[in-house]
Motif scaffolding. Structure first.
Motif, short mmCIF file in Angstrom:
data_model
loop_
_atom_site.label_atom_id
_atom_site.label_comp_id
_atom_site.label_asym_id
_atom_site.label_seq_id
_atom_site.Cartn_x
_atom_site.Cartn_y
_atom_site.Cartn_z
N ALA A 125 15.32 35.38 -3.25
CA ALA A 125 14.91 36.26 -2.53
C ALA A 125 14.61 37.62 -2.78
O ALA A 125 13.78 38.14 -2.58
CB ALA A 125 16.01 36.57 -1.38
N ARG A 126 15.33 37.94 -4.08
CA ARG A 126 14.91 39.22 -4.50
C ARG A 126 13.60 39.11 -5.19
O ARG A 126 12.87 40.17 -5.22
CB ARG A 126 16.08 39.46 -5.83
CG ARG A 126 17.35 39.93 -5.20
CD ARG A 126 17.99 40.65 -6.49
NE ARG A 126 19.42 41.06 -6.02
CZ ARG A 126 20.39 41.11 -6.84
NH1 ARG A 126 20.32 40.31 -7.90
NH2 ARG A 126 21.37 41.67 -6.38
N ARG B 206 18.12 44.10 2.66
CA ARG B 206 17.62 42.88 3.64
C ARG B 206 18.33 41.80 2.89
O ARG B 206 19.21 40.96 3.56
CB ARG B 206 16.55 42.50 3.80
CG ARG B 206 16.02 41.39 4.72
CD ARG B 206 14.74 41.25 4.83
NE ARG B 206 14.47 39.89 5.41
CZ ARG B 206 14.68 39.51 6.85
NH1 ARG B 206 15.15 40.24 7.61
NH2 ARG B 206 14.41 38.27 6.98
N VAL B 207 18.39 41.63 1.20
CA VAL B 207 19.04 40.28 0.78
C VAL B 207 20.63 40.53 1.00
O VAL B 207 21.26 39.45 1.34
CB VAL B 207 18.96 40.93 -0.73
CG1 VAL B 207 19.50 39.76 -1.37
CG2 VAL B 207 17.48 40.82 -1.03
N THR B 208 21.04 42.03 1.12
CA THR B 208 22.41 41.95 1.13
C THR B 208 22.99 41.55 2.66
O THR B 208 23.96 40.66 2.74
CB THR B 208 23.09 43.39 0.95
OG1 THR B 208 22.49 44.01 -0.32
CG2 THR B 208 24.56 43.61 0.97
N VAL C 100 19.49 33.76 -3.66
CA VAL C 100 19.36 35.08 -3.55
C VAL C 100 18.68 35.93 -4.76
O VAL C 100 17.87 36.55 -4.29
CB VAL C 100 21.11 35.69 -4.02
CG1 VAL C 100 20.90 37.22 -3.79
CG2 VAL C 100 21.89 35.44 -2.76
N LYS C 101 18.56 35.15 -5.84
CA LYS C 101 17.70 35.55 -6.99
C LYS C 101 16.55 35.43 -6.32
O LYS C 101 15.36 36.28 -6.53
CB LYS C 101 17.97 34.70 -8.23
CG LYS C 101 19.49 34.87 -8.77
CD LYS C 101 19.27 33.91 -10.24
CE LYS C 101 20.79 34.38 -10.85
NZ LYS C 101 20.96 33.08 -11.68
N HIS D 159 21.08 37.62 3.83
CA HIS D 159 21.37 36.61 2.88
C HIS D 159 22.73 36.49 2.49
O HIS D 159 23.35 35.37 2.59
CB HIS D 159 20.18 36.33 1.60
CG HIS D 159 18.82 36.00 2.25
ND1 HIS D 159 18.02 37.25 2.40
CD2 HIS D 159 18.25 34.97 2.19
CE1 HIS D 159 16.83 36.75 3.03
NE2 HIS D 159 16.87 35.38 2.94
N PRO E 296 16.63 45.27 -1.18
CA PRO E 296 18.10 45.17 -1.45
C PRO E 296 19.13 44.97 -0.06
O PRO E 296 19.70 44.12 -0.06
CB PRO E 296 18.48 45.94 -2.15
CG PRO E 296 17.19 46.77 -2.78
CD PRO E 296 16.21 46.49 -1.99
N LEU F 15 12.23 41.15 -1.58
CA LEU F 15 12.81 41.89 -0.28
C LEU F 15 13.44 42.80 -0.72
O LEU F 15 13.96 42.88 -1.77
CB LEU F 15 13.64 40.54 0.24
CG LEU F 15 12.93 39.31 0.93
CD1 LEU F 15 14.10 38.32 1.62
CD2 LEU F 15 12.14 39.75 2.02
#
Lengths: 309, 307, 529
Positions: free
Chosen positions: A208-209, A217-219, A205-206, A222, A215, A213
């Motif tokens: 991806a951030r 989309r990350v949420t 996740v880190k 992922h 936030p 990307l």
């Protein structure tokens, strides 16, 4: 399943003698003996079980002592009512629990999520029967918004009677479903929240951030995908147990489902119904577990890999 | 992640390793005001329960001290024996305050006792299943499936019919119906954990199985176990209440909180709210305090939440 | 456009129709589920209540449980062993078939032959040795010995149609298909354990029911049933929980209809053992070599130690009548002037001392917790009162399923039971007091195993006495004999209570049956009775 049927058979036998409960108080000794014979309870237990087993293999789970109808048919008649209650409750749990849990997990320190967590604690602290009565008191007796008990109008669908297809039926379904879902809403909230908090700290996740990307989309891509695993497991497991455990809700709301049938049957020791009910529940559970396992492997590649190796 | 690999590393200085995590745990636990509050409330409740005979104005289990003429008195009323019933009385003339204090005792015993024993049994079997795999796994999981598919209330009813009423028997019944939850949860997370590098590392080092199970695998499966555990304590207490509601569970002359609520439930519609309201509040406070602690414990114990 | 108007008109029409229908529909909720619509399958009050809406009997009972003409207009004993019934002419079943003596003969033959019946009605037709059809409207029933109780026994038998019900199975009754009788309502739909939908039978021979449609629901949870009434979902409920009485009395949207019932709540004592009784010990917990309950003075003391009026007031919230005998005042075999045992704790202590128990003893009082209103509370209250006179009492309430088996096996020392009586004193005496004996069929529910041969002899003699006045005199003497000997400890007779929304009037019945024909709108003149 065989083991189960033996346990239940012996268990129900140990609780008491159904004839004592069913027989009319006026009955004399001759009538009592006649009744024992009529219900096949004069035979030794192993012989009763043998008869049951042979019939069960032919698809006949016995006749209810009380209703004098095939136990299986009796239960299947009541199944749609319980099914829609359980599905309604699960649906509500996911619909309410998931977003609240997500919020609480993403913003763990906000006042909102603290309130959500406090609410979720209440959700599984209160005994179901008590909450049920409170709901009736407030929404049916005091406010008169919703009907207090029963199933209301039903509509025919696939040859069965369903409540959720009529407005009246839906209104009747509302309170029992909420009552039944309270515990599960709390569970989903907690699982989601702890899942979110854990995954947010994960390296990927880190990463991806860091990749830049958005936030959102990350949420939603992922994090969401990862927290779904425990949620799906538990909700799946809970669907089965909800069906089995709707006993209390059904008796408080006079909901004519399998749960109410089973508690009534236990009270009068209607053994064929109890045994048949448990057989059905076990079957249902096996199916649900299978479905959960399948979902699991689609959601978690690690489990899928394990299966292949 | 660095934390986890440190865990799996060969022990260099055992004494230091034993001490630090505990101290860190204590300081982290008390860092949260809410959790500390929960602990304080829970301690008070536990003390009340332990010292019930010296605190309660009346022994609610002694029929000779009750008088139906004092039945259903409102909170604050003075009964025939001169006792002030601060929380009113129930239908038997039982002082609600005394009933609640004694009831806490039973509910806590049942809730914590059954959850503790069930988690021991369940977690051990779950770990074993996940680690051993193969036939052991499938046997244990069949057992779990069997147990989970057995409706709790029916199982408890039959067990209690065998054993008879009583606190000890309720605990036994609850353990039998609850252990499978722990087993399943622990197995689920252990399955994921055991594929991780640190376990493989430990296996490469040829550490004994028991050590890998309890020192490496178990701590990493703890967070979900604690989530389930806190839920199950609450659930056990509520289940005991439901059993009492259905006429099983503890004897009527020695009511738990659940039975007090169930008794008062009949009076809810008639405006005699105090009979089930106050026990309800006591139950709520107890469970909430346990959960607050559990919640925070989970965060503290979860190695993955540490940075 | 035109179709819209038509649709609107139709909707309006339907709207009015449904409002009218709802005004004509009675919604009732009962606390005990009806398990079958086969009137000969399971002898159970809720089933009998449902059956008496759909079917009729030769001899009906009124709200005070007195026999009144039903399908038989009159009956008399033409010889000591022959009863003749004159049948009502012009009665038709719901499907239009005529009712004749053939149908009675068919019914009497079917009763003992219902397969799988857990509690059959055979008992009531067993005395009949031969059925003789004199003409289509006259039937004679022959008995082996003179049998004065036959008309009363026939109040339990619902008459079926020979053509319709030949070979009928219980399932086809339950589906509603064959639930065809001569009663005031016909079945529209039956959902097992949930509801029965009924509509009025306009050809009914008796008083025309007030409601055209009835929705007869089963809500077994007490609080849920009360809540349904308060919320207006149902118009009438039965078995109003005593806890809700005070509030409902104050609520002017609701009315309560009550009558003293026929159900006695009593304590049964272990008479079977001369030596140690299983749940009696001395004050140190050691067994007592002789059973104290065999001593009349101890039994009297146990009865005197109970403050019946206060228990009824506090535990039953007034919904019962304290009693010292089997039947309530105004019922056939009530003993006039027989006192309610006086509450006398000092007297009880004195009697215990005389019996050799100056310091009392310990006993466990058992009872069900799901059978009778407040059963578990009653035994706790009795436990309090016994403890006060020195008999340290532990209380053990169990579910009926567990409890009744133990009681039947005579494993208990003292326990609470209830018994729904017939108004005739022979009923409690035969079942609860007479020595258990398989051959005579007596004492089948005598769980304390009380046995008094003299009383049994008198009872057998009375059962063949055709002179009703002499028979009653004899029965009352026998009741006295049993009660003076404290064969059991009567506590109270329950009050049957129905709750209704304003505008609905219920005729309360002593026999606890909840039936739609007993409900009328308040404005209806028939409500005045």
């Amino acid at each position: 399943m065989l083991a189960m049927s033996v346990i239940v058979f012996v268990g129900v036998y140990a609780i008491g003698d159904p004839v004592e409960i069913l027989i009319s108080p006026d009955a004399d000794q001759i009538e009592r003996e006649r009744a024992i014979q009529a219900l096949g309870l004069d035979l030794p237990l192993w012989q009763q079980y043998g008869t049951f087993l042979i019939r069960a293999l032919q698809g006949d789970l016995g006749r209810s002592f009380v209703f004098n109808e095939p136990a299986l048919q009796l239960i299947l008649q009541k199944m749609p009512a319980t099914l829609e209650l359980a599905v309604g409750a699960t649906f509500m749990a996911v619909l309410i629990g998931l977003p609240l849990g997500l919020y609480a997990g993403l913003k763990p320190d906000s006042a909102g999520s603290k309130a959500i967590m406090a609410g979720s604690i209440l959700g599984f602290s209160l005994p179901t029967f008590w909450v049920g009565l409170m709901l009736i008191m407030v929404f049916a007796v005091q406010l008169g918004w919703l009907p207090s008990t029963g199933r209301g109008e039903t509509a025919q669908f696939l040859g069965l009677q369903w409540s959720f297809l009529t407005r009246d039926g839906l209104a009747h379904l509302m309170m029992p479903a909420i009552n039944l879902s309270l515990f599960k809403i709390s569970l989903v909230i907690r699982l989601t929240r702890s899942g979110v908090r854990e995954t947010m700290l994960m390296d990927y996740v880190k990463f991806a951030r860091a990749k830049g990307l958005s936030p959102a989309r990350v949420t939603y891509v992922h994090v969401f995908k990862n927290i779904l695993i425990p949620v799906v497991t538990v909700v799946g497991l809970e669907l089965g147990s909800t069906i089995a455990f709707s006993v209390v809700t059904e008796s408080v709301f006079a909901w004519p489902g399998m749960g109410k049938l089973i508690i009534d049957s236990i009270n009068v020791l209607d053994r064929p119904v109890i045994v048949a009910y448990l057989m059905i529940i076990v079957m249902m559970f096996i199916v649900i577990n299978l479905v959960v396992d399948l979902l699991y492997s689609t959601l978690d590649p690690r489990v899928r890999l394990e299966g292949k190796s | 992640m660095s934390d986890i690999t440190a865990n799996a590393a060969p022990p260099a200085a055992p004494a230091a390793r034993e001490e630090t995590p505990f101290r860190r745990f204590v300081s982290e636990f008390f860092a949260s005001k809410i959790a500390t509050g929960g602990l304080i409330v829970f301690t008070i409740i536990a003390l009340l329960a332990i010292f019930a005979p010296w605190i309660a104005p009346q022994n609610p289990y002694d029929l000779a001290q009750l008088d139906i003429m004092d039945g259903r008195l409102e909170p604050g009323a003075v009964g025939g024996s001169g006792i002030v019933h601060w929380l009113g009385t129930d239908d038997q003339g039982r002082d609600m305050l005394s009933g609640i204090i004694y009831g806490l005792r039973i509910s806590l015993t049942v809730g914590i006792g059954s959850a503790f024993i069930a988690s021991l049994v369940g977690a051990s079997l779950g770990l074993l299943a996940a680690y051993a795999g193969g036939r052991t796994d499938s046997v244990i999981m069949r057992l779990v499936d069997l147990q989970l598919s057995f409706p709790t209330i029916l199982a408890a009813l039959m067990i209690l019919a065998f054993l008879g009423k009583g606190v000890g028997n309720v605990v036994i019944a609850l353990v039998i119906v609850e252990w499978a939850y722990y087993a399943r949860t622990v197995r689920g997370s252990a399955l994921v954990e055991r594929r991780r590098e640190y376990i493989e590392a430990a296996q490469c080092l040829a550490l004994p199985t028991r050590r890998i199970l309890f020192r490496h695998l178990l701590p990493n499966c703890l967070p979900p176990l604690i989530v389930v555990g806190t839920i199950q304590v609450a659930r056990a207490i509520a289940l005991e209440a439901t059993l009492s509601f259905l006429g099983l569970g503890v004897p009527i002359t020695e009511p738990s909180l659940g039975l007090l609520i169930a008794n008062g439930y009949e009076y809810m519609l008639s405006g005699k709210y105090w009979i089930s309201f106050y026990p309800g509040i006591a139950l709520l406070v107890t469970i909430v305090s346990i959960n607050l602690m559990g919640d925070h414990l989970r965060d503290v114990l979860n190695p993955r939440l540490k940075k | 456009m035109r179709s819209t108007i038509a649709a609107l008109a139709l909707a309006g029409l339907l709207g009015t129709a449904s409002t009218q229908a709802s005004a004509q529909t009675l919604n009732m909720a009962v606390g005990a589920p009806v398990t079958s619509l086969d009137p000969h399958f399971h002898q159970l009050s809720p089933n009998n209540a449902a059956a008496s809406m759909i079917f009729s009997r030769l001899v009906e009972t009124d709200d005070r449980a007195r026999s009144i003409p039903g399908l038989a207009e009159s009956w008399r004993a033409v010889e000591p062993t022959v009863w003749e019934f004159k049948l009502r002419p012009g009665v038709r079943f719901h499907n239009g078939r005529e009712f004749t003596a053939e149908d009675v003969a068919f019914t009497l033959a079917r009763v003992p032959n219902v397969p799988n019946s857990p509690a059959s009605f055979t008992l009531f037709v067993r005395p009949i040795s031969r059925v003789e059809i004199v003409d289509p409207l006259t039937i004679r029933l022959h008995t082996r010995t003179p049998y004065p109780l036959l008309p009363m026994d026939l109040t339990n038998i619902f008459i079926l149609d020979r053509e319709t019900h030949e070979g009928a199975t219980t399932e086809r009754f339950n589906s509603g298909e064959l639930a065809v009788g001569t009663g005031p309502f016909r079945v529209v739909r039956h959902a097992n354990g949930d509801r029965i939908e009924l509509e009025r039978n306009d050809q009914y021979f008796g008083e025309r029911p007030a409601f055209a449609r009835v929705n007869y629901r089963m809500i077994t949870n007490d609080a849920a049933r009360t809540a349904a009434l308060m919320a207006g979902d149902v118009d009438v409920i039965d078995q109003v929980p005593t806890a809700d009485l005070s509030r409902m009395r104050r609520d002017n949207r609701l009315s309560l209809y009550e009558t003293t019932g026929l159900r006695l709540i009593f304590l049964s004592l272990d008479h079977s053992r001369e030596d140690a009784s299983p749940f009696i010990t001395d004050n140190d917990g050691r067994p007592i070599a002789r059973n104290p309950l065999k001593d009349l003075r101890v039994r009297q003391a146990l009865s005197m130690a109970i403050d019946r009026p206060n228990m009824v007031e506090r535990v039953m919230e007034g919904a019962a009548t304290p009693t010292g005998q089997f039947l309530a005042e105004g019922v056939t075999s009530h003993i006039p002037g027989y006192p309610v045992p006086r509450f006398d704790p000092d007297g009880a202590r004195r009697l215990l001392a005389e019996a050799g128990f100056p310091n009392g003893f310990r006993i466990t009082l058992h009872g069900p917790n799901d059978r009778y209103p407040n059963d578990a509370r009653i035994i706790q209250a009795v436990g309090q009162m016994w403890t006060r006179v020195g008999i340290r009492t532990a209380v053990d309430a169990q579910t009926w399923a567990t409890f009744i088996g133990r009681a039947n096996r005579a494993e208990l020392s003292a326990f609470l039971l209830g018994w729904g009586m017939n108004p005739d004193g022979s009923h409690p005496l035969r079942n609860l007091i007479a020595c258990p004996n398989r051959e005579t069929g007596l004492g089948a529910s005598n769980r304390g195993r009380y046995c008094n041969p003299e009383l049994d002899r008198g009872l057998m003699e009375s059962s063949e006495m055709l002179d009703e006045a002499a028979r009653q005199e004899r029965l009352i003497a026998l009741e006295r004999m049993a009660l003076d000997d404290v064969a059991l400890i009567p506590l109270h007779i329950q009050t049957n209570i129905w709750g209704a929304r304003r505008g609905f009037v219920v005729t309360p019945r002593a026999d606890e049956l909840t039936r739609a024909q007993d409900v009328r709108p308040a404005s209806s003149p028939a409500a005045a009775r």
